[in-house]
Structures are given as C-alpha cells and as structure tokens.
Design an enzyme around this catalytic site. Sequence first.
Site, PDB file in Angstrom:
ATOM      1  CG  HIS A  72      -2.123  -0.869   1.051  1.00  0.00           C
ATOM      2  ND1 HIS A  72      -3.266  -0.736   1.798  1.00  0.00           N
ATOM      3  CD2 HIS A  72      -2.358  -1.897   0.201  1.00  0.00           C
ATOM      4  CE1 HIS A  72      -4.157  -1.645   1.422  1.00  0.00           C
ATOM      5  NE2 HIS A  72      -3.611  -2.366   0.457  1.00  0.00           N
ATOM      6  CE1 TYR A 201      -4.830   3.918   8.980  1.00  0.00           C
ATOM      7  CE2 TYR A 201      -5.303   3.779  11.324  1.00  0.00           C
ATOM      8  CZ  TYR A 201      -4.577   3.373  10.222  1.00  0.00           C
ATOM      9  OH  TYR A 201      -3.600   2.418  10.367  1.00  0.00           O
ATOM     10  N   PRO A 293      -3.246   0.424  19.032  1.00  0.00           N
ATOM     11  CG  PRO A 293      -5.044  -0.971  18.525  1.00  0.00           C
ATOM     12  CD  PRO A 293      -4.394  -0.246  19.652  1.00  0.00           C
ATOM     13  CE  LYS A 297       4.892   3.732  13.418  1.00  0.00           C
ATOM     14  NZ  LYS A 297       4.514   3.100  12.166  1.00  0.00           N
ATOM     15  CE1 TYR A 385      -0.733   3.826   9.597  1.00  0.00           C
ATOM     16  CE2 TYR A 385       0.172   3.120   7.489  1.00  0.00           C
ATOM     17  CZ  TYR A 385      -0.761   2.981   8.504  1.00  0.00           C
ATOM     18  OH  TYR A 385      -1.719   1.993   8.411  1.00  0.00           O
TER      19      TYR A 385
HETATM   20  P1  RFL Z   1       2.877 -11.723  21.592  1.00  0.00           P
HETATM   21  O1  RFL Z   1       2.363 -11.784  20.205  1.00  0.00           O
HETATM   22  O2  RFL Z   1       1.955 -11.353  22.683  1.00  0.00           O
HETATM   23  O3  RFL Z   1       3.558 -13.133  21.897  1.00  0.00           O
HETATM   24  C1  RFL Z   1       3.995 -13.485  23.199  1.00  0.00           C
HETATM   25  C2  RFL Z   1       3.978 -14.982  23.332  1.00  0.00           C
HETATM   26  O4  RFL Z   1       4.455 -15.347  24.634  1.00  0.00           O
HETATM   27  C3  RFL Z   1       3.615 -16.361  25.158  1.00  0.00           C
HETATM   28  N1  RFL Z   1       3.706 -16.359  26.638  1.00  0.00           N
HETATM   29  C4  RFL Z   1       4.432 -17.235  27.340  1.00  0.00           C
HETATM   30  N2  RFL Z   1       5.227 -18.249  26.957  1.00  0.00           N
HETATM   31  C5  RFL Z   1       5.827 -18.965  27.936  1.00  0.00           C
HETATM   32  N3  RFL Z   1       5.677 -18.701  29.260  1.00  0.00           N
HETATM   33  C6  RFL Z   1       4.890 -17.693  29.683  1.00  0.00           C
HETATM   34  N4  RFL Z   1       4.749 -17.432  30.981  1.00  0.00           N
HETATM   35  C7  RFL Z   1       4.239 -16.904  28.710  1.00  0.00           C
HETATM   36  N5  RFL Z   1       3.406 -15.844  28.761  1.00  0.00           N
HETATM   37  C8  RFL Z   1       3.091 -15.520  27.507  1.00  0.00           C
HETATM   38  C9  RFL Z   1       2.231 -16.020  24.633  1.00  0.00           C
HETATM   39  O5  RFL Z   1       1.364 -17.144  24.645  1.00  0.00           O
HETATM   40  C10 RFL Z   1       2.568 -15.544  23.218  1.00  0.00           C
HETATM   41  O6  RFL Z   1       2.533 -16.602  22.279  1.00  0.00           O
HETATM   42  O7  RFL Z   1       4.116 -10.689  21.690  1.00  0.00           O
HETATM   43  P2  RFL Z   1       5.244 -10.366  20.600  1.00  0.00           P
HETATM   44  O8  RFL Z   1       5.824 -11.617  20.014  1.00  0.00           O
HETATM   45  O9  RFL Z   1       6.158  -9.384  21.244  1.00  0.00           O
HETATM   46  O10 RFL Z   1       4.461  -9.660  19.378  1.00  0.00           O
HETATM   47  C11 RFL Z   1       3.878  -8.383  19.537  1.00  0.00           C
HETATM   48  C12 RFL Z   1       2.652  -8.245  18.628  1.00  0.00           C
HETATM   49  O11 RFL Z   1       1.818  -9.370  18.830  1.00  0.00           O
HETATM   50  C13 RFL Z   1       1.872  -6.958  18.902  1.00  0.00           C
HETATM   51  O12 RFL Z   1       2.748  -5.873  19.120  1.00  0.00           O
HETATM   52  C14 RFL Z   1       0.925  -6.569  17.737  1.00  0.00           C
HETATM   53  O13 RFL Z   1      -0.062  -7.545  17.544  1.00  0.00           O
HETATM   54  C15 RFL Z   1       0.266  -5.212  18.003  1.00  0.00           C
HETATM   55  N6  RFL Z   1      -0.710  -4.833  16.957  1.00  0.00           N
HETATM   56  C16 RFL Z   1      -0.289  -4.276  15.755  1.00  0.00           C
HETATM   57  N7  RFL Z   1       1.030  -4.115  15.507  1.00  0.00           N
HETATM   58  C17 RFL Z   1       1.448  -3.623  14.301  1.00  0.00           C
HETATM   59  O14 RFL Z   1       2.669  -3.456  14.106  1.00  0.00           O
HETATM   60  N8  RFL Z   1       0.565  -3.305  13.276  1.00  0.00           N
HETATM   61  C18 RFL Z   1      -0.773  -3.459  13.438  1.00  0.00           C
HETATM   62  O15 RFL Z   1      -1.516  -3.221  12.488  1.00  0.00           O
HETATM   63  C19 RFL Z   1      -1.258  -3.927  14.729  1.00  0.00           C
HETATM   64  N9  RFL Z   1      -2.566  -4.100  14.948  1.00  0.00           N
HETATM   65  C20 RFL Z   1      -2.081  -5.006  17.180  1.00  0.00           C
HETATM   66  C21 RFL Z   1      -2.994  -4.623  16.148  1.00  0.00           C
HETATM   67  C22 RFL Z   1      -2.563  -5.544  18.375  1.00  0.00           C
HETATM   68  C23 RFL Z   1      -3.913  -5.683  18.565  1.00  0.00           C
HETATM   69  N10 RFL Z   1      -4.335  -6.247  19.813  1.00  0.00           N
HETATM   70  C24 RFL Z   1      -5.323  -7.211  19.962  1.00  0.00           C
HETATM   71  C25 RFL Z   1      -3.545  -5.994  21.009  1.00  0.00           C
HETATM   72  C26 RFL Z   1      -4.353  -4.755  16.327  1.00  0.00           C
HETATM   73  C27 RFL Z   1      -4.834  -5.264  17.537  1.00  0.00           C
HETATM   74  C28 RFL Z   1      -6.329  -5.329  17.693  1.00  0.00           C
HETATM   75  C1  PHB Z   2      -5.238  -4.318  11.154  1.00  0.00           C
HETATM   76  O1  PHB Z   2      -5.385  -4.575   9.949  1.00  0.00           O
HETATM   77  O2  PHB Z   2      -5.474  -5.153  12.040  1.00  0.00           O
HETATM   78  C2  PHB Z   2      -4.794  -2.958  11.557  1.00  0.00           C
HETATM   79  C3  PHB Z   2      -4.384  -2.062  10.590  1.00  0.00           C
HETATM   80  C4  PHB Z   2      -3.966  -0.783  10.960  1.00  0.00           C
HETATM   81  C5  PHB Z   2      -3.960  -0.437  12.303  1.00  0.00           C
HETATM   82  C6  PHB Z   2      -4.332  -1.341  13.271  1.00  0.00           C
HETATM   83  C7  PHB Z   2      -4.764  -2.620  12.901  1.00  0.00           C
HETATM   84  O3  PHB Z   2      -3.579   0.831  12.645  1.00  0.00           O
END
Ligand code: RFL
Ligand code: PHB
Length: 394
Positions: A72, A201, A293, A297, A385
């Site tokens: 994109h 957005y 989110p 980032k 971004y």
């Molecule tokens: P994770 O993905 O939480 O993985 C951590 C892992 O550790 C395990 N764990 C354990 N394992 C062993 N012993 C324990 N005691 C443990 N406790 C926990 C867990 O089961 C898990 O498997 O962290 P990690 O790897 O640092 O990854 C980070 C990302 O997941 C997170 O930053 C993103 O998902 C955030 N996020 C977004 N980031 C972006 O860069 N672009 C996006 O568009 C974006 N959209 C989002 C998001 C996060 C969202 N939510 C639900 C928080 C959208 C949403 C809605």
């Molecule tokens: C997503 O596709 O899950 C998404 C995209 C952009 C954001 C957050 C989440 O800023």
Amino acid sequence: MRFQVAIIGAGPSGLLLGQLLNKAGIDSIIVERQSADHVLTRIRAGILEQVTTDLLDEAGVGARMHREGLVHGGFAMLFGNQRHRIDLHKLTDGKNVMVYGQTELTRDLMDARATLGLPTVYEASHVAVHDFDSKQPRVTYEKDGQQVEIQCDFIAGCDGFHGVCRASVPASSMQLFEKVYPFGWLGILSETPPVHDELIYVNSPRGFALCSQRSQSRSRYYLQVPLTDKVEAWSDDAFWQELRLRLDAQGGDALITGPSIEKSIAPLRSFITEPMRFGRLFLAGDAAHIVPPTGAKGLNLAATDVKCLAQAFIAFYGDKTESGIDGYSARCLKRVWRGERFSWWFTQLMHRLPDDSAMGERFQLAELDYLMHSEAGARTIAENYVGLPLDFGD
Ligand code: RFL
Ligand code: PHB
C-alpha cells in the site's frame, strides 16, 4: 539441556529472534505456554513497515509475504464527512507499507522453524526464569508432568505483555510508564471484499472506525467502543450498522457485509518498561512495551527490538564484544518512545474522548484539516506511519 539463548514466547518476536540466531549459527530453544494452534488463532496486526519486511527477508521467511501481501502506497483519512489521502509513497521518497496479517507471518516463521528442526516446546506450564543476574541463567518449566531445566547464556523475554519475564524482575530495578485509554476497539474479520482498496481511518462524531483488510477477499474492521461493552452484545448486524453510520456515503454504498469469522474487543494501552535489559535477561516486543493499535506500530517495534537483540548476541559470540548487549536497551528505547509518541498522538487525534467538550472535537477537526492541507503536516503522519529508521537522529 543447554542452549546459548533460551527464548520465552513463540509470538512473532520469539520466532523471529530464533530464526535470525539460527542464521548466525547461535543455538536457541523456544518455550511457549500455549499450543501452536492457539498462537495462530490470535488475530492481531496487519501492517508491516519496510524495516519489518526487510528483516523477514533477512530471516529467510519473506517469500509468501511478497507473493500474497498487499503493498500500500497510501491510506485514506475520513473526517468532517470528507476523505483525504495520505500519499505515503510520495511523501516519504518512495516508501510503502505491506498489508500482511500477523497470523500469516507467525505461520511462516513456525513453518520455517519446523523445517529446520529447531527446538520449540509448546504447552509448557510453570515457566520460570532464574539467576539472570549471574552468568549462568536458567529457565525451568513443566511439560507432561515432568520438570525440565534449561541452562543458557542469555534469556530473551519475548513473552508478551502478560508474560513471566518482566514479572520476574524486582520492581525496584525498573521504571514503568502506563496510560490506559477509556475505550477499546471492537474488531471483526469477515470473508468479504474490503470497502476500499486502501485503509480508511475514520474520525466520526460517533467515534473512531478503521477499515482494514487481509486480502482482496478478507476484511478487518474496527470500531471504537466503551470499555464496558461486551462482545456478546454486538451482533454482526449491529456492527455493520454502526460502521455504516461512521462512514461517508461512498463507504456506505461500497460496504459489503457478511458473517464475522472473528470478533473481539481489545483495550487500548500505552506502556513502556525502562530499561529493557536486566543482567542476562532481555525483554523484546510486547513484553517491554505496548502501543494503542492506531499507529500500527506494535509488531514493527517488536521486530526492531529483535533486530537489535540478534545483532547484540551475534557481536557477543562473533566479535567477543559486549557493546551490543550493553547498548541494547538505550538503542531500542529511542525508537520505542518515538513509536509510542506517534501512537498516542494519533489515538487522541482520531477518537472521541469521553471527557472531551464540543470544543475538543472542533480542535481535532481543525488539527486534521491543517495536517491534510499542509505538506509538512501530511509528511509528519506519513514518515511516522511508514516508520522512522532504527537509529534515526544518530
Ligand atoms: P505476543 O504476540 O503477545 O507473543 C507473546 C507470546 O508469549 C507467550 N507467553 C508465554 N510463553 C511462555 N511462558 C509464559 N509465561 C508466557 N506468557 C506468555 C504467549 O502465549 C505468546 O505466544 O508478543 P510479541 O511476540 O512481542 O508480538 C507483539 C505483537 O503481537 C503486537 O505488538 C501486535 O499484535 C500489536 N498490533 C499491531 N502491531 C502492528 O505493528 N501493526 C498493526 O496493524 C497492529 N494491529 C495489534 C494490532 C494488536 C492488537 N491487539 C489485539 C492488542 C491490532 C490489535 C487489535
Ligand atoms: C489491522 O489490519 O489489524 C490494523 C491495521 C492498521 C492499524 C491497526 C490494525 O492501525
């Protein structure tokens, strides 16, 4: 059991670190609390910065992302019933973002690890980290009723916000910064074509909305909702109806609805741990910091932590220098604070804030109007971004 690095957590941070270390000939084991299937059911990030896609290429896992991911070069901002486009490509000298779901990226990393036969322990319980203030740290866990101990040189805490690693550090050794927002995001995934070819957005009088996507036939939509809302109380119909009310007429006409495949509410939080290293324990990704989110980032900050950590371990074993591990925390935190600031700023610019007056809403609209009509303003959004370089300003 002995490994050079014990990685806690098989999310994107832990898996990517394992892959980069393996490429450099450093052995590691990953210990994960959940099953692999459970990790893959979490629907999260969708937008990857170029620094992240480059790192996935470096780790040798980028092939499917380049085939199936969507590049994109811009996104839409909708407010005051008018659409504006942030031309990322033009405003950042040719940079783009990649739309590729965290689920797919995690699957690619898991597959690569399995193909290489690298050790991963899923469904480990009672995971604990010990002696990380010494040169002989240990990890213990239980699996199938057996207690297991891992001896290692370093522990990488990639276990997310609710993990055990940060929780094992004495409170007096760290400083925590936290802001919890008084609203959440209700998200749904549906097997329907996206409403627009780029993300939208939306700042509407009824609250924030985001139209995102996973592919040309799969959409991801979010609505700002009060924290008190329960996901069970939101039928699919109610979701689509509310989304339509937050969109413009063009969006309403183009919106194709269908049954949700996933529906959940996520709270929004800004959170930072300082420092990110405690002796031989290093935190990376969501274990160390959380962003709302809005700025997309979280995963990208996690990926750059992992890049710094892999470089630090490679320098330790290869060049026999500790400068990388000593500089890890400060190097990451500079980028983390920049990402946190952008995510906080973009969040408060785009959401209805419960304690905001009509005047606050007008200030938002005036700021958005300024940003869209000033090249400097639009460039500020665009360059944050697509992601500022890791060592920006150095
Ligand atoms: P994770 O993905 O939480 O993985 C951590 C892992 O550790 C395990 N764990 C354990 N394992 C062993 N012993 C324990 N005691 C443990 N406790 C926990 C867990 O089961 C898990 O498997 O962290 P990690 O790897 O640092 O990854 C980070 C990302 O997941 C997170 O930053 C993103 O998902 C955030 N996020 C977004 N980031 C972006 O860069 N672009 C996006 O568009 C974006 N959209 C989002 C998001 C996060 C969202 N939510 C639900 C928080 C959208 C949403 C809605
Ligand atoms: C997503 O596709 O899950 C998404 C995209 C952009 C954001 C957050 C989440 O800023």
